[in-house]
Structure formats: C-alpha cells, structure tokens
Design a protein around this motif. Structure first.
Motif, mmCIF file in Angstrom:
data_model
loop_
_atom_site.group_PDB
_atom_site.id
_atom_site.type_symbol
_atom_site.label_atom_id
_atom_site.label_comp_id
_atom_site.label_asym_id
_atom_site.label_seq_id
_atom_site.Cartn_x
_atom_site.Cartn_y
_atom_site.Cartn_z
ATOM 1 N N HIS A 201 -77.734 -21.098 12.361
ATOM 2 C CA HIS A 201 -77.368 -19.942 11.526
ATOM 3 C C HIS A 201 -77.461 -18.691 12.390
ATOM 4 O O HIS A 201 -78.328 -18.575 13.257
ATOM 5 N N GLN A 202 -76.555 -17.740 12.163
ATOM 6 C CA GLN A 202 -76.669 -16.426 12.788
ATOM 7 C C GLN A 202 -76.041 -15.380 11.885
ATOM 8 O O GLN A 202 -75.064 -15.645 11.179
ATOM 9 N N GLU A 203 -76.618 -14.191 11.903
ATOM 10 C CA GLU A 203 -76.084 -13.088 11.120
ATOM 11 C C GLU A 203 -76.651 -11.785 11.661
ATOM 12 O O GLU A 203 -77.608 -11.777 12.455
ATOM 13 N N GLY A 401 -81.531 -17.328 5.915
ATOM 14 C CA GLY A 401 -81.066 -15.990 5.571
ATOM 15 C C GLY A 401 -81.364 -15.572 4.152
ATOM 16 O O GLY A 401 -81.074 -14.427 3.784
#
Length: 413
Positions: A201-203, A401
C-alpha cells in the motif's frame, strides 16, 4: 491483554548480500563427495571458512554420524545467537529472493484472542497477483469459517490446525468472511504460482499543513533479472513520494522479515538527508578468515525528498533488513518506532554454493550467518531487537490506511 498470532508466506527473516565465486573444473563423474557424509564434510569446510562464529564451531571428525544434511548444519550452529543458518535448494532460494510463490493462496492472517478466550481470524495482508488478491480480498476481512467449519473448531491442544492441505497448484479451499460493513461472503479459491509484491500500500495525504506519505513494505525483494540488484517497486514508490513532495514518511514494516541488502541500500539512499550524502551508511564485519571482505558502505543520495522525520511501524516480525534500514538512519535523522520492539537480527548471510562444486551438483544452497553490520555510531548488537518508542497493538480488523487502525493512527496523531 489480547494475544495475536500471525501466519504468512514468504517471510525470509534474513539479510542477504550477493556474492560471486569461480570454481575450478573437476571430474563430475561418480563422486563420493555427493553422499550425505560428503555433503556434511563440505558444509563443515565452508562453515570453517565463512561462518561468522567460526571460532565456536565444534570439532567434527565423523561426517557420517548424522545422516541428514539439515540436522548436521543445525548441530554446527552457535545456538546462543544463531537462529538462522540454513540449507535449502538453489531453486527455492532464488524463488524466495525474488518473491516467486508457488502452491499458495497468497494471503497472510492473524488470530486475535478475544476477552472470552476465543479467537477471531483476520486477513492481515494480500498479495495483489495471487488468487486471494485477484479475488478482491482485503486486509481487515474477518474469516469466520474455513471449508464450512468455524474457526474455533480447528483449535487443538497445541494451537490451531486449519487443515488446508498440501501446497499443490490447483487445490482449493473455501473461506467465509464477515466484511467491515457487516455482510458475509464465501469465496473458494485455488492455490497457484505468482509473483508476490513487496509494496502492499502507498498513499500521500495532507496533515496539519504537511504532506505525509504512508508506505506498507512487506519484504526487501529484488526484481528478477535486474543488474545491479535492485527493486523496480522501490523505484516506482519513491518516484511517487518525490512527485508528492512528502515531508514526513510513515514506513510500515510490521510484517517485514528482511531480504536483500542491496534493496535496503536502495531505499536508504532515497531517505537519507542531504547532509548525510557520502557519509557512512554501515560497516560490515566478517569472521577472522574473511577479514579482507570487511568494508564500509557510504550513502549515495538519490531523489529530492527533504524528510523531517521517518516513522516506522514495527513488530516482533520486523527483522534483519528492516532493522538495518532503521539502524542506518538513526545517526542522521529523527526516527520514531511505533508498535513493538523489532525481532533482533543484526547479522546477515551470503550464499556459499558458488564456493562448492558438490553443493552445485546437488542443487543445494548453504546460507549461514556470515557477517554483522554496524551503523555510523557503532550500534550493532541488537539481538533483543530495536526498542519501540511507543507500544501500540496491531489492529488487523482494519485495512491499510484506515485512519482508525491503531498503529497508523498513532503515527499521524
């Protein structure tokens, strides 16, 4: 206090550097060196040459006394500190190093003890290209049944036995889920072979006037076929964070058991502040016979990130390369650990089949502990783990997240 127990695939808990070796030609006809005692003797020779604790090796003269190569290697390990030296096949090592999974569903899960003493099972993470990822599974889904049976019915005197069958491509299992919105669904998926992803996951998001990045990194895996050794996933992620101009970065290593030193260096060079460019990243110490391999690695900064601090989300499963990443940054910038103490593995390995014709002929790979690392201020012996600054329990009931997930919430609050 609630207890959690975790299972997942492809957890190396290891730190690897690439090595090259040239073997002299020899007769490959009928060779007694390929027998179990012959391989034992070859293992012992290599351990005397390369094992980090070579001065603690027992004296061995009868190489046929233990008629199993794995058991023989275990008998050589310096048990007070060495929990990791192992023997595998070359094929299995290469698959693990580059994240090639086979015969699995492609997810990890956690069991979480409830006040009643019962346990709930949650999906902890999902590999995007595996059967579970392709079927849309997500972290935070509660597993209520496996193959029509409630989770607690699999409990035994020694824990849980979910009877999922052998890791054979094409075999299937059924899982019933309670989703975060309260609905239920049953999915039947097969086991398959696929490429795992390291970035889960990335944000990037705004917080109190700052741009913050969140990166869930599962393993320090190199991309197959890349020279020099590196990860294209890492390149893509830091291109994203550079474009977003993040000022702080939350790196989630809670399930990251380690991997490639080269990939660790790749990440460090994106994170380090400008003032540390060309400064000491880490030093490597080998045993007495291999002192010529000792070396110091310096930072070679890449990208344009100007990070004010890095927050790591850690657990007792954060090991080896994860710890090297943290330890190398601490002398140069503000580093915060949230979750739990790390695993405690300040040592690493390089493979030794390249120094052994018999191992090559048998398709074996010897992976003993061969070196230790030290950061720029001399911190090295963290066999009990790197200490967390804030202790926060994992919350596998919430997705990556989710602003209510306990560790993530602690990081940005």
């Amino acid at each position: 206090m609630r207890k959690t127990f975790s299972w997942w695939t492809a957890g190396l808990m290891a730190l690897f550097v690439g090595m090259g070796a040239c073997m002299p030609p020899e007769d490959e006809t009928d060779n007694p060196g390929l027998s179990v005692p012959g391989i034992n003797q070859e293992i012992y020779r290599l351990m005397q040459d390369f094992y980090f604790w070579e001065d603690e090796l027992p004296v061995v003269t009868d190489f046929g006394r233990i008629n199993d190569n794995d058991a023989f290697l275990r008998s050589l390990r310096f048990e007070p500190l060495d929990r990791w030296s192992y023997l595998t096949t070359r094929e299995a090592f290469e698959a693990a190093f580059t994240g090639q999974a086979s015969g699995v569903h492609g997810f990890g899960f956690q069991l979480q003890e409830q006040p009643s003493g019962d346990f709930k099972m949650f999906i902890a993470f999902v590999f995007a290209n595996g059967p579970a990822g392709q079927d849309g599974w997500q972290r935070g889904w509660e597993v209520t049944q496996i193959n029509g049976r409630p989770i607690m019915s699999y409990r035994t005197a020694n824990g849980f036995d979910f009877q999922l069958g052998p890791n054979v491509i094409g075999s299937t299992n059924s899982f019933t889920f309670r989703l975060p919105d309260g609905t239920e669904t049953t999915r039947t998926i097969r086991r398959d072979a696929f490429q795992t992803n390291s970035v889960l996951h990335q944000e990037a998001f705004e917080l109190a006037g700052k741009k913050v990045g969140y990166w869930v990194y599962h393993s320090f895996r190199a991309t197959a076929g890349e020279t020099p050794t590196r990860s294209l996933e890492v390149e893509d992620s830091f291109q994203f964070f550079n474009q977003e101009q993040v000022q702080e970065l939350i790196i989630d290593l809670r399930y990251n058991g380690g991997g490639s030193v080269a990939v660790t260096e790749q990440i460090l060079n994106f994170l380090v502040p400008q003032a540390a460019d060309n400064q000491v990243m880490y030093t490597v110490q080998h045993n007495q016979p291999q002192q010529n391999r000792n070396r110091t690695v310096n930072f070679r900064r890449r990208g344009n990130l100007q990070l004010q601090r890095v927050i790591f989300l850690t657990s007792r499963s954060s090991a080896s390369a994860s710890e090297l990443l943290i330890n190398c940054l601490e002398p140069y910038m503000d580093v915060v650990l949230i979750g739990d103490n790390t695993f405690g593995k300040p040592v690493g390995s390089f493979t030794l089949s390249g120094f052994s014709r018999p191992l090559q002929q048998r398709g074996l790979e010897l992976v003993p502990i061969t070196f230790a690392t030290t950061n720029a201020t001399g911190v090295a012996d963290y066999f009990d783990g790197l200490p967390a600054d804030f202790f926060v329990a994992d919350d596998p009931s919430r997705n990556w997240g989710d602003r209510q997930e306990a560790r993530f919430q602690a990081a940005y609050s």
